[in-house]
Design a protein around this motif. Sequence first.
Motif, PDB file in Angstrom:
ATOM      1  N   ILE A   1      68.811  39.118  10.210  1.00  0.00           N
ATOM      2  CA  ILE A   1      69.083  40.305   9.395  1.00  0.00           C
ATOM      3  C   ILE A   1      67.782  40.733   8.710  1.00  0.00           C
ATOM      4  N   PRO A   2      66.926  41.501   9.385  1.00  0.00           N
ATOM      5  CA  PRO A   2      65.720  41.997   8.713  1.00  0.00           C
ATOM      6  C   PRO A   2      66.089  42.972   7.589  1.00  0.00           C
TER       7      PRO A   2
ATOM      8  N   GLU B   1      72.378  30.383   5.059  1.00  0.00           N
ATOM      9  CA  GLU B   1      71.532  31.571   4.971  1.00  0.00           C
ATOM     10  C   GLU B   1      70.127  31.157   4.540  1.00  0.00           C
ATOM     11  N   VAL B   2      69.130  31.568   5.323  1.00  0.00           N
ATOM     12  CA  VAL B   2      67.729  31.410   4.946  1.00  0.00           C
ATOM     13  C   VAL B   2      67.174  32.807   4.708  1.00  0.00           C
ATOM     14  N   GLN B   3      66.505  33.003   3.565  1.00  0.00           N
ATOM     15  CA  GLN B   3      66.077  34.348   3.194  1.00  0.00           C
ATOM     16  C   GLN B   3      64.788  34.285   2.385  1.00  0.00           C
ATOM     17  N   GLN B   4      64.185  35.451   2.210  1.00  0.00           N
ATOM     18  CA  GLN B   4      63.110  35.551   1.232  1.00  0.00           C
ATOM     19  C   GLN B   4      63.659  35.219  -0.151  1.00  0.00           C
ATOM     20  N   ASN B   5      62.785  34.759  -1.015  1.00  0.00           N
ATOM     21  CA  ASN B   5      63.195  34.383  -2.365  1.00  0.00           C
ATOM     22  C   ASN B   5      63.371  35.639  -3.222  1.00  0.00           C
TER      23      ASN B   5
ATOM     24  N   PRO C   1      58.193  37.266   9.803  1.00  0.00           N
ATOM     25  CA  PRO C   1      56.980  37.385   8.986  1.00  0.00           C
ATOM     26  C   PRO C   1      57.043  36.593   7.677  1.00  0.00           C
ATOM     27  N   TYR C   2      58.236  36.092   7.318  1.00  0.00           N
ATOM     28  CA  TYR C   2      58.424  35.493   6.000  1.00  0.00           C
ATOM     29  C   TYR C   2      58.799  34.014   6.028  1.00  0.00           C
TER      30      TYR C   2
END
Length: 275
Positions: free
Chosen positions: A141-142, A157-161, A206-207
């Motif tokens: 999910i960009p 879920e892994v995500q940007q902080n 990218p993150y």
Amino acid sequence: MTKYIYKLSPFLKETIWGWEKWVVSCHPNGPSIVDNGDLKGEALKDVEKFKEVFPILVKIIKADSVLSVQVHPDDEYARIHENSKGKTECWYILEAEKGATLISGIKKGLNKEKLRQIINDGKLEEELEETEVKPGDLIYIPSGTVHAIKGGLKLIEVQQNSDITYRLYDWGRGREEHVEQSLNVIDYTGENKGGKIENFSSLETPYFKVNKIEVKDTYKDSSKDGFNCFVVIDGEGTISCDKNSLKISKEETVYIPQGINYEIKGNLTLLKSNE
């Protein structure tokens, strides 16, 4: 800082649709806590004292009913309008009822004005893309992707902080919606290339990076290039370095600081995430 492997206790957040555990989190809205070693009892944010902002946030989410239809901004929009990082994420499916679906994207051919009119006409549900999922699938999910987790799903879920979410539609539940912000950040053309990855083994964004690790006896690795985080998908075993050894089992989480050679033994499957 001693080179321990740290086991983490999650921050639990109960919601109207189920719950989520923030299992690897330095975010002030829900920091996870270190269970052992020289930092026992401290929030994980204190582990990475040399970093201004820890780069990722990992959750376990259990949805008994559908979440809101939402979208997250990219870094540039979030910086200008929210003084925050943006939010790209992915979901690894742990459990799914038979025929379970989630929402990932909108129908092709829409733009900002068309979608605004569809929302005003009360017809947004007809324009959402549903995807059937099963355990082991990964959904990327960009930022800019319209999405919603539906009932009957449990996932990592892994995500940007980041904790920035724009709620586009809430199924008539009466909570605040952020329609104009959502319309401003949606990826209408699909150029960010999100979607389902079947037979998932690895994803690099990218993150952050995410890998599925299968351990049948022994797995050896090093965090020389940066921290490693593991969430146990299934099974049990031990994870060790020269300073300590921990027993780990289903849905438990460990954080490994940079610069540690470590070994995992047992029969287990894990989700590994890092920068």
